[in-house]
Design a protein around this motif. Structure first.
Motif, short mmCIF file in Angstrom:
data_model
loop_
_atom_site.label_atom_id
_atom_site.label_comp_id
_atom_site.label_asym_id
_atom_site.label_seq_id
_atom_site.Cartn_x
_atom_site.Cartn_y
_atom_site.Cartn_z
N PHE A 276 -10.82 3.06 4.97
CA PHE A 276 -11.25 4.46 4.94
C PHE A 276 -10.69 5.23 6.13
O PHE A 276 -10.25 6.38 6.00
N LYS A 277 -10.70 4.59 7.29
CA LYS A 277 -10.16 5.22 8.49
C LYS A 277 -8.67 5.54 8.31
O LYS A 277 -8.22 6.65 8.67
N ILE A 278 -7.91 4.61 7.75
CA ILE A 278 -6.47 4.83 7.55
C ILE A 278 -6.24 5.94 6.53
O ILE A 278 -5.36 6.79 6.70
N MET A 279 -7.04 5.94 5.45
CA MET A 279 -6.92 7.01 4.45
C MET A 279 -7.19 8.37 5.08
O MET A 279 -6.49 9.35 4.81
N LEU A 280 -8.22 8.44 5.91
CA LEU A 280 -8.57 9.70 6.55
C LEU A 280 -7.47 10.14 7.52
O LEU A 280 -7.10 11.33 7.56
N MET A 281 -6.94 9.20 8.30
CA MET A 281 -5.87 9.54 9.24
C MET A 281 -4.59 9.93 8.53
O MET A 281 -3.79 10.72 9.04
N THR A 282 -4.38 9.40 7.32
CA THR A 282 -3.19 9.74 6.55
C THR A 282 -3.17 11.22 6.20
O THR A 282 -2.10 11.85 6.15
N LEU A 283 -4.34 11.79 5.94
CA LEU A 283 -4.41 13.21 5.60
C LEU A 283 -3.90 14.08 6.74
O LEU A 283 -3.37 15.18 6.51
N PHE A 284 -4.05 13.61 7.98
CA PHE A 284 -3.67 14.42 9.14
C PHE A 284 -2.36 13.97 9.79
O PHE A 284 -1.65 14.76 10.40
N LYS A 285 -2.04 12.66 9.67
CA LYS A 285 -0.87 12.14 10.37
C LYS A 285 0.15 11.46 9.46
O LYS A 285 1.26 11.18 9.89
N GLY A 286 -0.24 11.18 8.22
CA GLY A 286 0.62 10.34 7.38
C GLY A 286 1.60 11.07 6.52
O GLY A 286 2.64 10.51 6.14
N GLY B 20 0.80 -1.22 0.00
CA GLY B 20 0.00 0.00 0.00
C GLY B 20 0.83 1.27 0.00
O GLY B 20 2.01 1.26 0.36
N MET B 21 0.21 2.36 -0.40
CA MET B 21 0.86 3.67 -0.34
C MET B 21 0.96 4.15 1.10
O MET B 21 1.90 4.84 1.47
N THR B 22 -0.05 3.82 1.89
CA THR B 22 -0.04 4.13 3.31
C THR B 22 -0.54 2.90 4.05
O THR B 22 -1.09 1.98 3.44
N GLY B 23 -0.35 2.88 5.36
CA GLY B 23 -0.74 1.70 6.12
C GLY B 23 -0.91 2.00 7.59
O GLY B 23 -0.61 3.10 8.08
N TRP B 24 -1.40 1.01 8.31
CA TRP B 24 -1.64 1.14 9.74
C TRP B 24 -0.34 1.42 10.49
O TRP B 24 -0.32 2.18 11.46
N ALA B 25 0.75 0.77 10.07
CA ALA B 25 2.04 1.00 10.72
C ALA B 25 2.52 2.43 10.49
O ALA B 25 3.03 3.08 11.40
N GLN B 26 2.35 2.93 9.27
CA GLN B 26 2.88 4.25 8.93
C GLN B 26 2.17 5.37 9.71
O GLN B 26 2.82 6.27 10.23
N ILE B 27 0.85 5.30 9.80
CA ILE B 27 0.15 6.40 10.49
C ILE B 27 0.33 6.32 12.00
O ILE B 27 0.00 7.27 12.72
N ASN B 28 0.86 5.18 12.49
CA ASN B 28 1.17 5.07 13.91
C ASN B 28 2.64 5.32 14.20
O ASN B 28 3.12 5.05 15.30
N GLY B 29 3.37 5.85 13.19
CA GLY B 29 4.73 6.29 13.41
C GLY B 29 5.81 5.26 13.13
O GLY B 29 7.00 5.57 13.27
N TRP B 30 5.45 4.04 12.71
CA TRP B 30 6.46 3.00 12.47
C TRP B 30 6.88 3.03 11.01
O TRP B 30 6.44 2.23 10.19
N ARG B 31 7.74 3.98 10.70
CA ARG B 31 8.27 4.14 9.36
C ARG B 31 9.69 4.64 9.48
O ARG B 31 10.15 5.02 10.56
N GLY B 32 10.42 4.63 8.34
CA GLY B 32 11.81 5.05 8.40
C GLY B 32 12.66 4.07 9.19
O GLY B 32 12.42 2.86 9.20
N ASP B 33 13.63 4.60 9.93
CA ASP B 33 14.57 3.76 10.68
C ASP B 33 14.02 3.48 12.08
O ASP B 33 14.58 3.89 13.10
#
Length: 469
Positions: A452-462, A416-429
């Motif tokens: 839909f929830k993840i897509m919506l949260m991505t707009l604010f946190k992703g 995916g372009m975004t995901g549950w891990a990414q919007i919860n801060g688990w990205r990068g190193d």
């Protein structure tokens, strides 16, 4: 007593189902020829109402037989509602096809196509709403202590303890476990549950008679097969439901599905929920989301392309090999954020903070995640999804799959372009283990609403994150 209650509720379901079908059929006639007449003209005249009334009895019989043989009225106390709704929708559609074929083969043009179509949609919607309402009503009763099923567990081990731990979160199921029966084994008993021990397997018949047990749950380990045979032999003449928890829970991460093949059960381990119609629905939502995002971000993408072209020599968009669904490799698109041939000396490495290979404009794109926008094209092509685990380079996957348990399970769904891990801060190193934990949680609990929830949260946190670099 419980079986009498079950029969009562089954009869209640059947009565309301057939009432809804009859109501939908009789209501479709005035709905088509009176309410819809201003928008859809009646060109062949209004047929006689008595023909539709006479056919009501045949429709009731057809729907009842279809629902009965499709398993609509089987007990689904421990199942989620979605399989039940899917069974109703499938059965209703099959009955409608039989009705349509029968009316045209046997009666010609006697029955209006418009009435048939209106009847199908009204009956389907009402049946689904009815089942959702009844499911919520029954859950409410069971939470208050009504319609309980008295259960007994055979086995006092980690399997039983894991089952009880999960059961505590679902009082709506109405399963009351009164105690456990231990096996007659020498030596230490192993893991203990917090339930009272009512005896041993030799006392099983007496315990069931004294407690009025409705259901026996066998939680035995693979090493106890001999005792399992003895317990099953003692239950043959008992009028109780028997369920077996297979000793496979340590191998199940995403979930499992039990199928039947010629009377033999087949258990699928780590089954992805995004199959069949779920896969179609997710694909449609991906196309809708990606198309809308391309229209929204196209001015930004044009400006980014111009900035990269002016400030850094080389291509605007690059292709990278990434691993996606079922381990298949695809070409992922990104705006170029590094110098040309940046990996010639370092090879494929994970992104790190203050990477000297990143261009000034590339640093801004990475901080805002705007370098990922070309992947909308990957989504439209079907290589990726809008929501899912982030894809990795094949060389990194080869390294991680040996170091991180369950790593390859993330490839059970599209990247995916975004995901549950990414919007919860688990990205990068950050911790790869936590990232996998969040990815597997997403797969196990997938739904269109979750996407839909993840897509919506991505707009604010992703888009902007301290770990994006």
């Amino acid at each position: 007593m419980l079986k009498q209650h079950q029969r009562f509720f089954n009869l209640l379901f059947q009565f309301f189902d057939l009432f809804i079908v009859a109501f939908a059929w009789l209501f479709s006639y005035p709905f088509r020829f009176h309410f819809l007449r201003p928008w859809i003209p009646v060109t062949k005249g209004v047929p006689r109402l008595d023909h539709y009334i006479y056919l009501t009895f045949g429709i009731i019989l057809l729907w009842y037989l279809t629902f009965y043989f499709s398993g609509v009225y089987k007990s689904r106390r421990t199942q989620r509602i979605w399989p039940e709704l899917w069974t109703i929708a499938r059965s209703c559609s099959f009955a409608f096809l039989l009705l349509t074929a029968g009316t045209f083969l046997l009666t010609g043009e006697l029955f209006s196509r418009g009435v048939l179509v209106v009847f199908y949609f009204i009956s389907l919607i009402l049946l689904l709403v009815e089942r959702v309402f009844f499911r919520a009503f029954m859950h409410g009763l069971r939470r208050r202590g009504f319609n309980q099923r008295t259960s007994l567990i055979v086995g006092n081990n980690e399997i039983a303890a894991a089952f009880l731990e999960r059961l505590r979160f679902h009082p709506e199921l109405g399963l009351t476990v009164v105690g456990v029966v231990e096996l007659e084994l020498p030596g230490p008993r192993g893991v203990r549950t917090d339930l009272p021990v009512l005896g041993t397997s030799a006392d099983l018949t007496q315990v069931m008679a004294s407690r009025q047990i409705d259901q026996v749950i066998l939680a035995l380990k693979n090493s106890q097969k001999e005792q399992l045979d003895q317990v099953l032999a003692s239950l043959i003449e008992q009028h109780v439901d028997v369920r077996i928890i297979p000793d496979l829970h340590q191998f199940i991460t995403l979930g499992c599905e039990v199928e039947e093949f010629e009377g033999m059960p087949l258990i699928s381990l780590n089954q992805s929920p995004i199959v069949g119609w779920n896969r179609v629905a997710k694909r449609i939502s991906d196309i809708v989301y990606a198309t809308a995002a391309l229209l929204l971000f196209s001015p930004f993408m044009a400006a980014i392309s111009l900035a990269i072209k002016i400030l850094s020599p080389g291509p605007v968009i690059i292709r990278q090999e990434r691993m996606g669904l079922d381990g298949r490799v695809f070409q992922m698109l990104k705006f170029r954020t590094m110098r040309v041939d940046a990996e010639r000396e370092t090879g494929v490495v994970w992104a790190t903070k203050n990477d000297s290979r990143v261009t000034p404009v590339g640093r801004l794109l990475r901080r805002t995640s705007l370098d990922e926008l070309p992947q909308l094209i990957n989504v439209l092509k079907g290589d990726m999804s809008c929501v899912g685990p982030r894809p990795e380079r094949p060389s990194l996957v080869e390294r991680f799959k040996h170091d991180v348990p369950r790593y390859m399970l993330r490839h059970k769904v599209k990247a995916g372009m975004t995901g549950w891990a990414q919007i919860n801060g688990w990205r990068g190193d950050t911790s790869l283990e936590k990232r996998i934990e969040y990815d597997l949680y997403y797969i196990s609990n997938w739904s269109l609403f979750f996407d839909f929830k993840i897509m919506l949260m991505t707009l604010f946190k992703g888009f902007i994150s301290k770990n994006a670099y």
